[in-house]
Design a protein around this motif. Structure first.
Motif, mmCIF file in Angstrom:
data_model
loop_
_atom_site.group_PDB
_atom_site.id
_atom_site.type_symbol
_atom_site.label_atom_id
_atom_site.label_comp_id
_atom_site.label_asym_id
_atom_site.label_seq_id
_atom_site.Cartn_x
_atom_site.Cartn_y
_atom_site.Cartn_z
ATOM 1 N N THR A 108 2.112 -12.895 -16.283
ATOM 2 C CA THR A 108 2.086 -12.317 -17.626
ATOM 3 C C THR A 108 2.487 -10.841 -17.646
ATOM 4 O O THR A 108 2.772 -10.297 -18.710
ATOM 5 N N HIS A 109 2.484 -10.201 -16.477
ATOM 6 C CA HIS A 109 2.828 -8.775 -16.401
ATOM 7 C C HIS A 109 3.835 -8.565 -15.259
ATOM 8 O O HIS A 109 3.466 -8.096 -14.179
ATOM 9 N N PRO A 110 5.097 -8.932 -15.470
ATOM 10 C CA PRO A 110 6.084 -8.754 -14.392
ATOM 11 C C PRO A 110 6.438 -7.282 -14.189
ATOM 12 O O PRO A 110 6.528 -6.506 -15.144
ATOM 13 N N ASN A 111 6.592 -6.908 -12.927
ATOM 14 C CA ASN A 111 7.082 -5.569 -12.563
ATOM 15 C C ASN A 111 6.342 -4.455 -13.311
ATOM 16 O O ASN A 111 6.937 -3.684 -14.058
ATOM 17 N N ILE A 112 5.053 -4.363 -13.056
ATOM 18 C CA ILE A 112 4.236 -3.317 -13.695
ATOM 19 C C ILE A 112 4.662 -1.945 -13.187
ATOM 20 O O ILE A 112 4.789 -1.722 -11.986
ATOM 21 N N GLY A 119 4.519 -5.594 -1.434
ATOM 22 C CA GLY A 119 5.309 -4.508 -0.868
ATOM 23 C C GLY A 119 6.647 -4.305 -1.546
ATOM 24 O O GLY A 119 7.467 -3.499 -1.094
ATOM 25 N N SER A 120 6.882 -5.010 -2.647
ATOM 26 C CA SER A 120 8.152 -4.847 -3.371
ATOM 27 C C SER A 120 7.890 -4.953 -4.872
ATOM 28 O O SER A 120 8.435 -5.812 -5.555
ATOM 29 N N GLY A 121 7.034 -4.081 -5.373
ATOM 30 C CA GLY A 121 6.693 -4.100 -6.780
ATOM 31 C C GLY A 121 5.314 -4.685 -7.021
ATOM 32 O O GLY A 121 4.682 -5.229 -6.117
ATOM 33 N N VAL A 122 4.852 -4.554 -8.257
ATOM 34 C CA VAL A 122 3.522 -5.025 -8.645
ATOM 35 C C VAL A 122 3.661 -5.993 -9.813
ATOM 36 O O VAL A 122 4.399 -5.733 -10.766
ATOM 37 N N HIS A 123 2.944 -7.100 -9.729
ATOM 38 C CA HIS A 123 3.018 -8.113 -10.776
ATOM 39 C C HIS A 123 1.614 -8.556 -11.167
ATOM 40 O O HIS A 123 0.706 -8.598 -10.327
ATOM 41 N N GLY A 124 1.443 -8.906 -12.439
ATOM 42 C CA GLY A 124 0.152 -9.346 -12.939
ATOM 43 C C GLY A 124 0.184 -10.796 -13.372
ATOM 44 O O GLY A 124 1.175 -11.274 -13.954
ATOM 45 N N PHE A 125 -0.891 -11.498 -13.087
ATOM 46 C CA PHE A 125 -1.004 -12.925 -13.401
ATOM 47 C C PHE A 125 -2.323 -13.165 -14.130
ATOM 48 O O PHE A 125 -3.354 -12.601 -13.758
ATOM 49 N N THR A 126 -2.290 -14.004 -15.152
ATOM 50 C CA THR A 126 -3.486 -14.327 -15.920
ATOM 51 C C THR A 126 -3.851 -15.792 -15.718
ATOM 52 O O THR A 126 -2.982 -16.667 -15.758
ATOM 53 N N LEU A 127 -5.121 -16.046 -15.490
ATOM 54 C CA LEU A 127 -5.582 -17.408 -15.243
ATOM 55 C C LEU A 127 -5.567 -18.225 -16.538
ATOM 56 O O LEU A 127 -6.146 -17.831 -17.544
ATOM 57 N N ASP A 128 -4.893 -19.372 -16.482
ATOM 58 C CA ASP A 128 -4.932 -20.349 -17.570
ATOM 59 C C ASP A 128 -6.034 -21.340 -17.228
ATOM 60 O O ASP A 128 -5.865 -22.173 -16.332
ATOM 61 N N PRO A 129 -7.180 -21.282 -17.899
ATOM 62 C CA PRO A 129 -8.301 -22.143 -17.523
ATOM 63 C C PRO A 129 -8.039 -23.617 -17.751
ATOM 64 O O PRO A 129 -8.652 -24.470 -17.100
ATOM 65 N N THR A 183 -10.423 -12.521 -19.992
ATOM 66 C CA THR A 183 -9.512 -13.323 -19.178
ATOM 67 C C THR A 183 -9.637 -12.869 -17.730
ATOM 68 O O THR A 183 -10.153 -11.783 -17.453
ATOM 69 N N THR A 184 -9.171 -13.679 -16.815
ATOM 70 C CA THR A 184 -9.151 -13.319 -15.396
ATOM 71 C C THR A 184 -7.735 -12.929 -15.022
ATOM 72 O O THR A 184 -6.808 -13.738 -15.156
ATOM 73 N N VAL A 185 -7.571 -11.690 -14.584
ATOM 74 C CA VAL A 185 -6.240 -11.162 -14.274
ATOM 75 C C VAL A 185 -6.155 -10.846 -12.785
ATOM 76 O O VAL A 185 -7.046 -10.193 -12.225
ATOM 77 N N LEU A 186 -5.094 -11.298 -12.145
ATOM 78 C CA LEU A 186 -4.796 -10.985 -10.752
ATOM 79 C C LEU A 186 -3.602 -10.055 -10.711
ATOM 80 O O LEU A 186 -2.534 -10.384 -11.246
ATOM 81 N N VAL A 187 -3.780 -8.882 -10.122
ATOM 82 C CA VAL A 187 -2.678 -7.929 -9.930
ATOM 83 C C VAL A 187 -2.368 -7.890 -8.449
ATOM 84 O O VAL A 187 -3.265 -7.679 -7.621
#
Length: 232
Positions: free
Chosen positions: A68-72, A50-60, A42-46
């Motif tokens: 898909t990864h809130p507040n890592i 400047g206020s936390g880290v979040h992850g997103f996964t590409l839905d093709p 999958t393609t993941v964007l992290v």
């Protein structure tokens, strides 16, 4: 893919080619955003703003990134270490002592110590970010500053780590506090000509030893540098 975004310095104006190199030659603390893309099954964007880290996964199918990864948050300590141990003999004594200590301890944070090294910055750092532990690209005898570039590899990753509750260090202090070499002011320049752009280019591509990961792991590494020092 790794990226960092900084604000242009006050009073900065674009040169003839539309670029002001001074905008890039800033400490990592000046960044307002940083992120990376991991390309795998999958393609993941992290991303951090400047206020936390979040992850997103590409839905093709939808051609959209879905969160898909809130507040890592990286664990405070981890049993994973990610170093290229083929270069062990080339590492300085503090790094060798740290790796030896970690392996001899057997367990860290209640988990068995394990080594995972892909050899790709994003993949290795992502693994450490999710599971805890430490990633390192140390200096070696042949590459006294390591191989990772400060402005577009080490600093963005350090911002992500810090925003997730981890740390980014050169072994002697925060990566984000490192100021790249600045352009020399030349009073003989004419109009918009920048005779010192070559010097600025060196600053843009400057390298630093890089250690990223859980705060306790990075702290232990820094203590090794303080105790053992470094070979000349």
């Amino acid at each position: 893919t790794v990226f960092g975004i900084s604000r242009a310095p006050d009073g900065a104006s674009a040169g003839k080619n539309g670029v002001n190199l001074d905008s890039f030659l800033q400490r990592g603390t000046k960044m307002v955003a940083a992120g990376y893309c991991l390309y795998s099954a999958t393609t993941v964007l992290v991303l951090t703003l400047g206020s936390g880290v979040h992850g997103f996964t590409l839905d093709p199918d939808k051609q959209k990134f879905l969160q898909t990864h809130p507040n890592i948050r990286i664990p405070d300590v981890g049993s994973l270490y990610s170093f290229n141990e083929a270069n062990y003999r080339e590492f300085s004594e503090p790094v060798q002592q740290f790796l030896t200590s970690m392996k001899q301890s057997g367990t860290v944070g209640g988990k068995k110590v394990s080594s995972r090294y892909v050899g790709a910055l994003v993949a290795d750092v992502h693994n450490v970010l999710i599971n805890g532990g430490i990633y390192g690209y140390p200096a070696t005898r042949d590459n006294v500053n390591g191989k990772l570039r400060l402005l577009y590899e080490s600093a963005p990753m350090a911002m992500i780590m810090e925003q997730a509750g981890g740390a980014g260090s050169t072994g002697h202090g925060r990566i984000l506090d490192v100021l790249p070499p600045q352009r020399k002011k030349n009073s003989h320049s004419k109009d918009d000509v920048e005779p010192d752009d070559e010097e600025a280019g060196k600053g843009i591509h400057v390298r630093v030893p890089t250690y990223l990961g859980s705060v306790e792991n990075v702290y232990e590494l820094e203590q090794c540098f303080k105790f053992y020092g470094e070979d000349d």
